[in-house]
Design an enzyme around this catalytic site. Structure first.
Site, PDB file in Angstrom:
ATOM      1  N   ASP A   1     -19.150  56.480  33.137  1.00  0.00           N
ATOM      2  CA  ASP A   1     -19.854  56.847  34.362  1.00  0.00           C
ATOM      3  C   ASP A   1     -21.223  57.397  33.965  1.00  0.00           C
ATOM      4  O   ASP A   1     -21.551  57.488  32.778  1.00  0.00           O
ATOM      5  CB  ASP A   1     -19.030  57.836  35.186  1.00  0.00           C
ATOM      6  CG  ASP A   1     -18.760  59.125  34.434  1.00  0.00           C
ATOM      7  OD1 ASP A   1     -19.324  59.325  33.337  1.00  0.00           O
ATOM      8  OD2 ASP A   1     -17.983  59.942  34.941  1.00  0.00           O
ATOM      9  N   SER A   2     -22.019  57.769  34.949  1.00  0.00           N
ATOM     10  CA  SER A   2     -23.411  58.149  34.661  1.00  0.00           C
ATOM     11  C   SER A   2     -23.561  59.642  34.435  1.00  0.00           C
ATOM     12  O   SER A   2     -24.632  60.102  34.049  1.00  0.00           O
ATOM     13  CB  SER A   2     -24.280  57.766  35.852  1.00  0.00           C
ATOM     14  OG  SER A   2     -23.911  58.562  36.980  1.00  0.00           O
ATOM     15  N   GLY A   3     -22.521  60.406  34.700  1.00  0.00           N
ATOM     16  CA  GLY A   3     -22.630  61.856  34.662  1.00  0.00           C
ATOM     17  C   GLY A   3     -22.934  62.451  36.022  1.00  0.00           C
ATOM     18  O   GLY A   3     -22.792  63.653  36.228  1.00  0.00           O
ATOM     19  N   GLY A   4     -23.333  61.587  36.970  1.00  0.00           N
ATOM     20  CA  GLY A   4     -23.712  62.095  38.289  1.00  0.00           C
ATOM     21  C   GLY A   4     -22.601  62.902  38.942  1.00  0.00           C
ATOM     22  O   GLY A   4     -22.811  64.033  39.373  1.00  0.00           O
ATOM     23  N   PHE A   5     -21.410  62.336  38.978  1.00  0.00           N
ATOM     24  CA  PHE A   5     -20.318  63.006  39.683  1.00  0.00           C
ATOM     25  C   PHE A   5     -20.033  64.387  39.101  1.00  0.00           C
ATOM     26  O   PHE A   5     -19.858  65.363  39.833  1.00  0.00           O
ATOM     27  CB  PHE A   5     -19.053  62.136  39.644  1.00  0.00           C
ATOM     28  CG  PHE A   5     -17.912  62.741  40.406  1.00  0.00           C
ATOM     29  CD1 PHE A   5     -17.920  62.769  41.795  1.00  0.00           C
ATOM     30  CD2 PHE A   5     -16.837  63.319  39.742  1.00  0.00           C
ATOM     31  CE1 PHE A   5     -16.874  63.349  42.508  1.00  0.00           C
ATOM     32  CE2 PHE A   5     -15.785  63.891  40.444  1.00  0.00           C
ATOM     33  CZ  PHE A   5     -15.810  63.907  41.828  1.00  0.00           C
TER      34      PHE A   5
ATOM     35  N   ASP B   1     -26.309  58.635  40.136  1.00  0.00           N
ATOM     36  CA  ASP B   1     -26.279  58.758  41.593  1.00  0.00           C
ATOM     37  C   ASP B   1     -26.141  60.213  42.024  1.00  0.00           C
ATOM     38  O   ASP B   1     -25.761  61.070  41.239  1.00  0.00           O
ATOM     39  CB  ASP B   1     -25.121  57.931  42.177  1.00  0.00           C
ATOM     40  CG  ASP B   1     -23.754  58.379  41.673  1.00  0.00           C
ATOM     41  OD1 ASP B   1     -23.685  58.990  40.582  1.00  0.00           O
ATOM     42  OD2 ASP B   1     -22.754  58.123  42.349  1.00  0.00           O
TER      43      ASP B   1
ATOM     44  N   GLN C   1     -23.328  54.457  48.005  1.00  0.00           N
ATOM     45  CA  GLN C   1     -22.963  55.755  48.571  1.00  0.00           C
ATOM     46  C   GLN C   1     -22.987  55.671  50.101  1.00  0.00           C
ATOM     47  O   GLN C   1     -22.964  54.566  50.641  1.00  0.00           O
ATOM     48  CB  GLN C   1     -23.916  56.848  48.041  1.00  0.00           C
ATOM     49  CG  GLN C   1     -23.700  57.201  46.564  1.00  0.00           C
ATOM     50  CD  GLN C   1     -22.435  58.030  46.329  1.00  0.00           C
ATOM     51  OE1 GLN C   1     -21.722  58.405  47.266  1.00  0.00           O
ATOM     52  NE2 GLN C   1     -22.121  58.283  45.046  1.00  0.00           N
TER      53      GLN C   1
ATOM     54  N   GLY D   1     -18.406  58.292  46.068  1.00  0.00           N
ATOM     55  CA  GLY D   1     -18.342  59.179  47.222  1.00  0.00           C
ATOM     56  C   GLY D   1     -17.111  58.995  48.086  1.00  0.00           C
ATOM     57  O   GLY D   1     -17.045  59.496  49.209  1.00  0.00           O
TER      58      GLY D   1
ATOM     59  N   ASP E   1     -10.159  53.647  38.558  1.00  0.00           N
ATOM     60  CA  ASP E   1      -9.895  54.620  37.494  1.00  0.00           C
ATOM     61  C   ASP E   1      -9.492  55.913  38.161  1.00  0.00           C
ATOM     62  O   ASP E   1      -9.877  56.181  39.303  1.00  0.00           O
ATOM     63  CB  ASP E   1     -11.148  54.892  36.654  1.00  0.00           C
ATOM     64  CG  ASP E   1     -12.065  55.894  37.340  1.00  0.00           C
ATOM     65  OD1 ASP E   1     -12.723  55.512  38.336  1.00  0.00           O
ATOM     66  OD2 ASP E   1     -12.080  57.071  36.937  1.00  0.00           O
TER      67      ASP E   1
ATOM     68  N   CYS F   1      11.965  50.203  34.933  1.00  0.00           N
ATOM     69  CA  CYS F   1      10.643  50.313  34.298  1.00  0.00           C
ATOM     70  C   CYS F   1      10.789  49.965  32.820  1.00  0.00           C
ATOM     71  O   CYS F   1      11.717  50.401  32.145  1.00  0.00           O
ATOM     72  CB  CYS F   1      10.101  51.732  34.453  1.00  0.00           C
ATOM     73  SG  CYS F   1       8.551  52.001  33.566  1.00  0.00           S
TER      74      CYS F   1
ATOM     75  N   CYS G   1       8.581  50.665  30.392  1.00  0.00           N
ATOM     76  CA  CYS G   1       7.694  51.432  29.506  1.00  0.00           C
ATOM     77  C   CYS G   1       8.503  52.061  28.368  1.00  0.00           C
ATOM     78  O   CYS G   1       9.721  52.187  28.436  1.00  0.00           O
ATOM     79  CB  CYS G   1       6.917  52.496  30.278  1.00  0.00           C
ATOM     80  SG  CYS G   1       7.802  54.026  30.611  1.00  0.00           S
TER      81      CYS G   1
ATOM     82  N   CYS H   1      10.742  55.011  29.517  1.00  0.00           N
ATOM     83  CA  CYS H   1      11.960  54.655  30.250  1.00  0.00           C
ATOM     84  C   CYS H   1      12.949  53.879  29.386  1.00  0.00           C
ATOM     85  O   CYS H   1      14.153  53.928  29.630  1.00  0.00           O
ATOM     86  CB  CYS H   1      11.612  53.871  31.518  1.00  0.00           C
ATOM     87  SG  CYS H   1      10.886  54.943  32.794  1.00  0.00           S
TER      88      CYS H   1
ATOM     89  N   HIS I   1       4.470  56.753  30.965  1.00  0.00           N
ATOM     90  CA  HIS I   1       5.121  56.219  32.165  1.00  0.00           C
ATOM     91  C   HIS I   1       4.141  56.082  33.329  1.00  0.00           C
ATOM     92  O   HIS I   1       4.097  55.047  34.002  1.00  0.00           O
ATOM     93  CB  HIS I   1       6.305  57.086  32.593  1.00  0.00           C
ATOM     94  CG  HIS I   1       6.893  56.617  33.887  1.00  0.00           C
ATOM     95  ND1 HIS I   1       7.727  55.528  33.959  1.00  0.00           N
ATOM     96  CD2 HIS I   1       6.684  57.018  35.175  1.00  0.00           C
ATOM     97  CE1 HIS I   1       8.037  55.296  35.229  1.00  0.00           C
ATOM     98  NE2 HIS I   1       7.407  56.187  35.982  1.00  0.00           N
TER      99      HIS I   1
END
Lengths: 380, 380
Positions: free
Chosen positions: A99-103, A153, A194, A221, A271, A309, A311, A314, A340
């Site tokens: 990510d850009s760091g904005g958040f 952003d 946004q 956003g 994500d 499952c 995994c 499990c 899991h």
């Protein structure tokens, strides 16, 4: 009128099939192909917490996310660059997104001051002062070396109309500056749409970002505190406005029902820290809802979390064993529950993909909603 | 005169080669063959901290230890028994060894009261009162279901002559009671030699425990604070008195130099929390000494911990990355350092074994001592 530049090699997105608004695709990157829809585990500090890259690979992860804000502060982008970039630093050979760091600047940093040129903020770690501009965010992401990078952003509270107007305009101007600042062909820069929960702003933002012709688009956003119906409504607004030939990334979404609803509305990439964070808080995610494995109910329960499952967790461990690890304070519980929970999300995305390929997405969604509603309350 | 009962199936110990007092052997158990000398990782609470069984298998572990005292208190032996025993509870299909709880009762529990019949103590977790007798320690270990189980012993401070005399006599009487109480053929009960740092007591104890004819013998009461020279002297005293056809287990030893010196003195089996505890405290064990990876020296060091180490950690991660994980508080550092440290001990034991098979043990020891002394201070 949308008429984007063709996507440049090595990035290429093929839409293999559609089912309603949903798509099954393949996004080619320098470190491998991402089959979409896809869920990306979050490796905030260049590690998906409690898991080795070998375990991530084993559970089927393809794309992994890392956070520019965190890595900028610690260990610093020059140390990652000296290692040859994030892939070799964190030992993940597959595709990586930063990510850009904005958040984080807008949600985590202290004493923020925004102006049209950028943001000055203090580190949440030690109070030191820093400044991000669009150009700086790109330069840092070029040092980190992920395959997919994000425009810088400004993130506003989703229901603040005035601030969203202002933040959107700044986000647009910054996206243009990011595009101009970018120097590396081996990285795909995604613009970020946004506009909060305001349909007209979302449309305006989608049109602006689409026109930039970036090889993919992100939706920012959302999943930041608004009602689920508002999030889904925004996705409905955006879906017809986004370029159909570019991957669409809905940032920060990882609840099971949200992932299902967003795939139905044409989202390709997701994500979220939720699966690994819940794992460290003793909770298993299943398609039937959550289980808190610290609960005494599970003390003598010899079943796996989910019998069907596949995994590692499990296949080898009982609820009784997991509860024992949790009560005994053993960190292995975080590892096994992360395996899991990530498997649940990654498999869900893969199953939705297969349903799109098979033209039976709505049947699958109906089935999922029915069993999810029958067993446990919907996840928050 | 030592004339033990033959070892009963499924347990069998073959001495494949000797070199001086050192031995290379194979100990057959119901869950597989243990090639000796061997280092056993400690899974105190039915988990080797921060590692999955798959990771343990990958790094070459064969025998894993678990602690009766801890598992008795939490989750309780009946819960482990309901799971089908430790192997299926903790997902480790290979050989498992449990101690008797004696050491923890005498080092960890509160308000202990010993009498000839057993020990009453309070849990270090919640202050609740419990009582262990030899019969109870065996019954619990039968519920846990390890391949190798230990007689219940009394542990004295190594230099307290009077207490060691008394504790040794009690340990002998308790060993006979353990043997009488034992009911399961699929478990090998080892008697424990005590006697502190007193050669005459050690000889007396070796003779008594040897005469019991157990399929293996453990040496307790060492590596508990005495000087290294005293420990080595006791091993010299014991070596000619222990039955040559039974595996010998030196409890709680895991420093590199101690392991080397003990193999030279005929020890076959080792266990210690040191490799995993050091890992959680940011230290890497190498044949050249320890490295504290929190040290700023490593911030930009792109080398692996050891260039010639073949472990997962050294094959994929730099010192700079490990230091970043440590400084950032990421639990993956404990996992990656545990993998390296256990590999160091397990590989060292395997290399010593190969040297015995090749008849070049002393040459290897000379080389190890030289490089160890040259680089860093000997480990505590």
């Amino acid at each position: 009128m949308y008429n984007p530049a063709p996507m440049t090699e090595p990035f290429r997105f093929e839409v293999q099939a559609t089912d309603g608004a949903a798509r099954a695709g393949r996004f080619h990157t320098p470190h491998g192909v991402i089959e979409t829809p896809v869920f990306a585990p979050v490796g905030t500090q260049a590690t998906v917490k409690a898991l080795t890259p070998a375990q991530l690979d084993d559970l089927g992860a393809s794309l992994v996310l890392a956070n520019t804000y965190h890595l900028y502060l610690r260990p610093g982008p020059e140390i990652v660059a000296e290692a040859g970039g994030l892939h070799s630093f964190m030992g993940w050979p597959g595709p990586i997104l930063t990510d850009s760091g904005g958040f984080q600047v807008f949600s985590l940093a202290d004493r923020r001051q925004v102006d049209d040129d950028g943001v000055t903020f203090r580190s949440h770690l030690d109070g030191s002062e820093h400044r991000f501009t669009p150009e700086r965010a790109i330069a840092i992401q070029e040092q980190l070396g992920a395959d997919i990078i994000m425009a810088f952003d400004e993130c506003a509270a989703p229901d603040d109309r005035l601030y969203n107007e202002q933040a959107m305009m700044r986000t647009h101007a910054w996206a243009e500056r990011c595009l101009a600042a970018k120097t590396k062909d081996a990285q795909a820069l995604f613009g970020i749409v946004q506009g909060g929960i305001f349909p007209d702003l979302r449309r305006q933002s989608a049109d602006f970002i689409s026109a930039l012709g970036t090889p993919g688009l992100a939706i920012g956003g959302l999943s930041v505190g608004e009602a689920k119906v508002d999030m889904y409504a925004m996705l409905d607004v955006l879906e017809p406005r986004l370029p159909p030939d570019r991957p669409r990334y809905l940032m920060g979404v990882g609840a099971i029902d949200d992932l299902v609803e967003a795939v139905r509305r044409g989202i390709d990439i997701f994500d979220c820290v939720l699966p690994t964070r819940l794992a460290r808080n003793d909770a298993a995610m299943t398609r039937l809802g959550r289980m808190n494995l610290r609960n005494a109910t599970y003390a003598r329960d010899q079943q796996p979390i989910e019998a069907d499952c596949d995994c590692y967790t499990c296949r080898h461990f009982s609820r009784a064993y997991l509860r024992h690890l949790i009560v005994a304070g053993e960190m292995l519980s975080a590892t096994l529950l992360s395996i899991h929970n990530l498997t649940t999300l990654i498999t869900l995305a893969a199953d939705l993909r297969q349903a799109v390929l098979d033209g039976r997405l709505e049947a699958m969604v109906t089935e999922l909603r029915r069993s999810y509603a029958k067993h446990r309350p919907v996840e928050a």
